[in-house]
Design a protein around this motif. Structure first.
Motif, PDB file in Angstrom:
ATOM      1  N   UNK A   1       0.839  -1.202   0.000  1.00 36.17           N
ATOM      2  CA  UNK A   1       0.000   0.000   0.000  1.00 36.17           C
ATOM      3  C   UNK A   1       0.881   1.263   0.000  1.00 36.17           C
ATOM      4  N   UNK A   2       0.413   2.231  -0.742  1.00 40.93           N
ATOM      5  CA  UNK A   2       1.181   3.473  -0.838  1.00 40.93           C
ATOM      6  C   UNK A   2       1.192   4.198   0.511  1.00 40.93           C
ATOM      7  N   UNK A   3       2.395   4.632   0.903  1.00 43.21           N
ATOM      8  CA  UNK A   3       2.477   5.325   2.201  1.00 43.21           C
ATOM      9  C   UNK A   3       1.877   6.724   2.101  1.00 43.21           C
ATOM     10  N   UNK A  24       5.513   6.774   7.142  1.00 42.75           N
ATOM     11  CA  UNK A  24       4.969   7.670   6.118  1.00 42.75           C
ATOM     12  C   UNK A  24       6.028   8.034   5.090  1.00 42.75           C
ATOM     13  N   UNK A  25       5.555   8.537   3.996  1.00 43.46           N
ATOM     14  CA  UNK A  25       6.438   9.132   2.997  1.00 43.46           C
ATOM     15  C   UNK A  25       6.682  10.556   3.493  1.00 43.46           C
TER      16      UNK A  25
END
Ligand code: DGY
Length: 328
Positions: A1-3, A24-25
């Motif tokens: 999943x995209x952060x 997180x990004x």
């Protein structure tokens, strides 16, 4: 999943930053100096979370330009730099770091009380600058007693109560003002025999007045010319809350004319205080650069708390230190 994307407006201690980086990004503002509003907007575009400091102006104008923002995790207990009302309207959660900095800020308050009363900073300069020529002087650097004095605590919240507990060890008479019912019924006040009074009574009766209120429209210039005039001649004012609670021009005059004996200030109307501020010319002022919560342990704990608030809020749950629960 995209952060999820998060912008951290300054490098906070690694105890919190590492957690944020993992989850997180994250982009972190690289400079010690705060980002401008434009820079905040630029860095936080597309971000769902933001970690902010008290020197970051997060008004409606900034919020409006961050359509994805869901959480503002403030790295401080005070959050007067954030337009919380507007954030709430926009469905943005705001969190802060209460409790963990209480004792540290109370310690600094006491450092200022002691330094201002006993002229410690003046004494240090006196020695270093080579003025100490006579071994012992009957009237050298006379200050005022703390032990047994009357202390007036304006605002009996967490920090006010921690200051009061320390005052008991100095056998002080404790007066206080409190607006919230919870603070009025404070057990600490009862246990310490502290007496709740109105502000004018407190100002007239105290030898040391210390401020522990948040900055709001009601507390801006709470201590102005007429309040300073009510204070006992030679008394001491301590401010570790927020600069604008005191009218700095009026304070300068009161110190210059010796209506006040001394002041201990950790917060200022403009931070950093300008080098041409007349307050810097006065010997009877002890100045600190907003370091109330500045102990290594407390700042790490604040960072962890901030990370936890951010993590919980961005996972869709209620964060432990939410400032605007009505948003949920
Ligand atoms: C706060 O937390 O509001 C202090 O002013 C800085 O720690």
């Amino acid at each position: 999943m995209l952060k999820k994307r998060v912008f951290v407006t300054r490098k906070i201690p690694s105890e919190g930053l590492d957690i944020i980086n993992q989850e997180f990004h994250t982009s972190v503002w690289p400079d010690e100096f705060p980002p401008s509003k434009e820079e905040i907007v630029d860095m936080a575009t597309d971000c769902e979370g933001m970690v902010t400091l008290l020197s970051d102006p997060i008004g409606a104008d900034v919020i409006d330009q961050l359509p994805n923002l869901k959480v503002i995790a403030q790295y401080a207990v005070g959050y007067d730099n954030i337009d919380v009302k507007y954030a709430t309207q926009k469905g943005i959660i705001v969190t802060n770091t209460p409790g963990v900095l209480t004792e540290t800020t109370a310690d600094l308050t006491w450092a200022l009380i002691m330094s201002a009363s006993r002229r410690i900073v003046e004494a240090d300069r006196y020695v270093r600058e080579g003025h100490w020529k006579v071994a012992w002087g009957p009237e050298l650097l006379l200050g005022s007693d703390v032990f047994g004095a009357t202390i007036g605590i304006v605002g009996m919240g967490r920090i006010g109560r921690a200051v009061a507990r320390r005052a008991a060890g100095f056998n002080m008479k404790i007066l206080y003002t409190a607006r919230s019912v919870q603070d009025r019924d404070s057990e600490v006040a009862e246990q310490l025999g502290a007496q709740r009074v109105d502000l004018n009574t407190l100002l007239k009766a105290s030898e040391i007045v210390t401020l522990h209120v948040p900055l709001t429209s009601d507390t801006t210039h709470l201590i102005g010319k007429s309040e300073l005039a009510m204070m006992k001649p030679g008394s001491i004012l301590i401010n570790t809350s927020r600069g604008p609670v005191v009218d700095e021009d009026a304070l300068y005059q009161a110190l210059l004319t010796k209506q006040l004996g001394a002041a201990g200030l950790d917060v200022f109307t403009e931070e950093p205080i300008r080098l041409d501020s007349p307050l810097l010319q006065l010997a009877n002022v002890v100045l600190a650069p907003h370091i109330g919560s500045a102990s290594t342990r407390t700042r790490s704990t604040m960072a962890k708390m901030c990370a936890e608030n951010l993590h919980v809020a961005l996972s869709g749950a209620k964060p432990p230190n939410i400032v605007n629960p009505e948003v949920l």
